[in-house]
Structure formats: structure tokens, C-alpha cells
Write an enzyme that holds these catalytic residues in place. Structure first.
Site, PDB file in Angstrom:
ATOM      1  CG  PHE A 135      10.766   6.772   2.504  1.00  0.00           C
ATOM      2  CD1 PHE A 135      10.771   6.219   3.777  1.00  0.00           C
ATOM      3  CD2 PHE A 135       9.583   7.310   2.018  1.00  0.00           C
ATOM      4  CE1 PHE A 135       9.618   6.210   4.551  1.00  0.00           C
ATOM      5  CE2 PHE A 135       8.425   7.302   2.784  1.00  0.00           C
ATOM      6  CZ  PHE A 135       8.445   6.753   4.053  1.00  0.00           C
ATOM      7  CG  ASP A 220       9.085   6.111  -5.036  1.00  0.00           C
ATOM      8  OD1 ASP A 220       8.399   7.111  -5.317  1.00  0.00           O
ATOM      9  OD2 ASP A 220       9.168   5.639  -3.886  1.00  0.00           O
ATOM     10  CE  LYS A 249       5.796  12.676   0.067  1.00  0.00           C
ATOM     11  NZ  LYS A 249       6.666  11.510   0.058  1.00  0.00           N
TER      12      LYS A 249
HETATM   13  C1  LIG Z   1       6.428  10.120   0.477  1.00  0.00           C
HETATM   14  C2  LIG Z   1       7.023   9.038  -0.328  1.00  0.00           C
HETATM   15  C3  LIG Z   1       6.456   7.753  -0.379  1.00  0.00           C
HETATM   16  C4  LIG Z   1       5.263   7.374   0.445  1.00  0.00           C
HETATM   17  O1  LIG Z   1       4.143   8.128   0.159  1.00  0.00           O
HETATM   18  P1  LIG Z   1       2.899   8.158   1.205  1.00  0.00           P
HETATM   19  O2  LIG Z   1       1.866   8.951   0.501  1.00  0.00           O
HETATM   20  O3  LIG Z   1       3.416   8.797   2.456  1.00  0.00           O
HETATM   21  O4  LIG Z   1       2.511   6.742   1.435  1.00  0.00           O
HETATM   22  C5  LIG Z   1       7.032   6.820  -1.203  1.00  0.00           C
HETATM   23  N1  LIG Z   1       8.118   7.114  -1.941  1.00  0.00           N
HETATM   24  C6  LIG Z   1       8.683   8.330  -1.933  1.00  0.00           C
HETATM   25  C7  LIG Z   1       9.869   8.604  -2.794  1.00  0.00           C
HETATM   26  C8  LIG Z   1       8.167   9.335  -1.115  1.00  0.00           C
HETATM   27  O5  LIG Z   1       8.744  10.534  -1.082  1.00  0.00           O
END
Ligand SMILES: *Cc1c(COP(=O)(O)O)cnc(C)c1O
Length: 399
Positions: A135, A220, A249
Site C-alpha cells: 500500500f 516506503d 504518518k
Molecule cells: C498510510 C500509508 C501511505 C499513505 O499515506 P497517506 O498519508 O494516507 O497518504 C503510504 N504508504 C504506507 C506504507 C502507508 O502506511
């Protein structure tokens, strides 16, 4: 409380499946709804509230900064932005920071940097390999990289140049690599996909493949970063030396922010005019980030996350012995998922909430826990006790 929920239904897009509680106030691991009911918050704003709710260090930094300077644009220098970059550089293997406002924006910036490098150094190579169940966010580039077809398909056509392979399948990565491949993008632990761990040796093998083929390794760490997995960044535990790290986050303790980190040589490929954002690391967000990161580092909260994780592991192991529906625990530090024998996680989450525990049904058969790094032993014990009672109630209701 239902008044507010009815009001929301009239005026807000109905694109979320919210739990039916209206939260009003928080302190540490606890939140209260508008009726005064208290909950232990083991969702933590989706792995955002690394210091818990309204931590005094963050609250004070935000209040002070709000009374001093909230926003200037990136036409000017501001001190909090530079201080936050210094903290990130001093505590990572990377040299430079580009600030954004969210996780998806951090991913977009990483994609643009990778493509810019491919344009400049690799004859226009632009293709990015990412992973099924990964994700990366909801904007078009991040969505194109996201490995869940049902999130992508209603919004096609998406940007071209992305492919997805199975997590932990090195051979599939090798097969998907062409002379147009520029980067491999992955979460060290897949968060939204269900807290899916990398197999032993998988991440170092991916890194070796990147080196061998002159590909960028883009991590990520939006969910795994900021101390959550027991080190400031998860890559430290896997012996990785990433080219780009994406953060968001937990970076500013609850205030929206995003960032990418890279080394000098790579960062230099983005030149004035290539990328930018009005808000990126505005003084308010950056001050919250400085306060949060300093506190995480000074109080050694990554180590605390590891201790807390061990306690949760012990408690859940004991529950496994008593409750056959509970089959195990996966994850690292305070990014954890309790696995269930059947697809009852949504019901378990409701039963938890009714008993005063917020948890997240990340998969039909898995409940995710992402408490603050400074969660106390007593809070862990209480949460695990509530969880056991909730599972027992779901099992009893099905009998
Ligand atoms: C939450 C998340 C995103 C997206 O972040 P947003 O601030 O919601 O756009 C991308 N990658 C990972 C691994 C995430 O947990």
C-alpha cells in the site's frame, strides 16, 4: 453521539466505513468520546500517534509555533524545517530531506525523483516494480504502485510504468525487471496489506538485485518508520542501505507531514522547478516534527517499542493457549497483527470497542495493533484482557 453521526451523513462524503463513535479528547493511549466513554487507543490514528494523544511535548511545540509563525511558503527559509531535516539526516544513512504533506505525496515525490534519475542517468528507464498487497497511498502515482487491484481498477487509466509481483517472491522480481526498470518500491513490512513480514533474506536479496541492475531501492517507511518497529527506521534491522526512504504518518506526532530522504547525488537530480508544495514542512508541522523526533530519540522510544512488543507477544501467546480462535501474532515492534482462525476480525473489533479498546481489522482474519511507542505495561495488559473477552464473545455468539 448519534446526532453528530446523523449530521456527518448529511454533509460529508460517505467514503469511509467509520466506527460509530465521535471522539472528542485524548491523552496518551486513551481517548474519550462525546458521551465521556473512555477507550484504550491501539489504533493510534493509524500508526500516526507515536507519542500518544496530545503529548505535552507536541502540544507545547504546536502552541508555541502557532503563536510565532504558522506558514510562510517554501519561498523562504524557516528554522523548524531546517532543524527537522538535520534530525532526520543525523539519524539516518541519508543526506537530504524533501518535505511533503502526507504519505501519498511522499510516494509521488519518490516516484518523480526515481523517474528524474532514470531520465538523467539510465536512458529514460522509468518502470517501477512494487508488490501485491503493498500500500502506497491513494493519489494516482501512489495508487499505480499500490498492489491491490480493487483500489486501482475503478480509477483506470492510471499512470503507466508500474508492475506488481508477489511479496517475498524474488524470482518474480527478477522476471519483472527489464532495461526500463528504474526502481523497486516496497514497505519493509506491509502494513495496510495485513502486517506481512518479509521472509528471512528477502529484503537483502532485493537490495543485491537493485545493486546488480543499477536500480533504486525505494523504501516506503511511512508506517514502519519513526521508531515503530523498534529502530528509528525498519531498514536498520534488515541491513539495508536504501536510496530513497519515504516517511509520513508518525513523523510529526499527529500533525500532517510527509518527507523523502535521499543521498546528495540522487537528491541533486531534482532541480528548481521540478517539484514543490505550498505547505511542505511549514513551521507548524515542522515544529511538531522536531518535538516528536527529539522525544523519540532522547527517550529511546524505539527500544520501548521492542519491550512493549515482547509483552504483547507473551500476553497473546497465553491467549492462544486458552482461545483456539486466536492463532498467532505477526509483525515487529508495535506494528502487530493478531491472527484469527476464521474471518471474524470485524466482529472482534466491534466487541473490543464496546469494551473500551480501539483496534483495527486489517484483514478479515487479522486484528492490527499500533499503540503509541510509550504505551505502558498496564495498558498492554488491559488491552489484551479486553481482546480476549471480545474474541470469547464473538465465539460464544457464533456457537
Ligand atoms: C498510510 C500509508 C501511505 C499513505 O499515506 P497517506 O498519508 O494516507 O497518504 C503510504 N504508504 C504506507 C506504507 C502507508 O502506511
Amino acid at each position: 453521539m448519534t446526532d453528530w453521526i446523523d449530521a456527518e451523513r448529511d454533509v460529508v462524503f460517505q467514503n469511509y466505513g467509520r466506527q460509530p463513535i465521535v471522539l472528542e479528547r485524548g491523552e496518551g493511549t486513551r481517548v474519550w468520546d462525546v458521551d465521556g466513554r473512555e477507550y484504550l487507543d491501539f489504533v493510534g490514528g493509524l500508526a500516526v500517534n507515536v507519542l500518544g494523544h496530545s503529548h505535552p511535548v507536541v502540544a507545547r511545540a504546536v502552541a508555541d509555533q502557532a503563536g510565532t509563525l504558522i506558514h510562510t511558503s517554501n519561498l523562504y527559509y524557516t528554522k523548524p524545517m531546517i532543524e527537522l531535516a538535520q534530525l532526520l539526516v543525523a539519524n539516518s544513512t541519508l543526506d537530504r530531506v524533501l518535505f511533503l504533506n502526507s504519505g501519498a505525496e511522499a510516494i509521488e515525490a519518490a516516484i518523480k525523483l526515481a523517474r528524474r534519475w532514470g531520465h538523467d542517468e539510465r536512458g529514460g528507464a522509468h518502470h517501477i516494480i512494487s508488490f501485491n498487497n503493498g500500500f502506497h497511498g491513494r493519489t494516482f502515482g501512489a495508487l499505480a504502485a499500490t498492489g491491490t487491484a480493487r483500489y486501482r481498477e475503478p480509477f483506470e487509466p492510471l499512470p503507466a510504468g508500474f508492475s506488481h509481483v508477489d511479496w517475498n517472491d524474488l524470482e518474480a522480481v527478477k522476471k519483472a525487471t527489464t532495461d526500463q526498470t528504474v526502481a523497486i518500491l516496497l514497505e519493509p513490512i506491509q502494513g495496510e496489506g495485513g502486517v506481512n513480514m518479509p521472509d528471512d533474506g528477502f529484503l537483502p536479496a532485493i537490495q543485491a538485485w537493485c545493486r546488480e541492475n543499477n536500480l533504486l531501492l525505494v523504501l516506503d517507511e511511512i508506517q514502519t518508520g519513526n521508531g515503530r518497529t523498534g529502530t528509528l527506521f525498519a531498514y536498520e534491522q534488515y541491513g539495508l542501505d536504501p536510496d530513497i526512504v519515504c516517511l509520513a504518518k508518525g513523523l510529526a506526532g499527529g500533525v500532517p507531514i510527509g518527507a523523502i530522504l535521499a543521498r546528495d547525488k540522487l537528491a541533486a537530480h531534482l532541480v528548481p522547478g521540478d517539484h514543490g508544495t505550498t505547505f511542505g514542512a511549514n513551521p507548524l508541522a515542522a515544529a511538531a516534527g522536531v518535538a516528536t523526533m527529539r522525544h523519540i530519540i532522547d527517550e529511546e522510544l524505539p527500544q520501548r517499542a521492542t519491550q512493549a512488543s515482547e509483552r504483547i507477544r507473551e500476553r497473546i501467546a497465553a491467549i492462544e493457549d486458552r482461545v483456539p480462535m486466536v492463532t498467532g501474532l505477526r509483525g515487529l515492534g508495535l506494528l502487530l497483527a493478531i491472527t484469527l482462525a476464521e474471518d471474524v476480525s470485524a466482529d472482534v473489533v466491534v466487541e473490543c470497542r464496546e469494551r473500551g479498546l480501539l483496534a483495527n481489522n486489517v484483514r478479515p482474519n487479522a486484528v492490527r495493533l499500533m499503540p503509541p511507542l510509550n504505551v505502558t505495561d498496564e495498558e498492554i495488559d488491559r488491552a489484551c484482557q479486553i481482546f480476549e473477552e471480545a474474541v470469547a464473545a464473538v465465539v460464544a455468539a457464533r456457537a
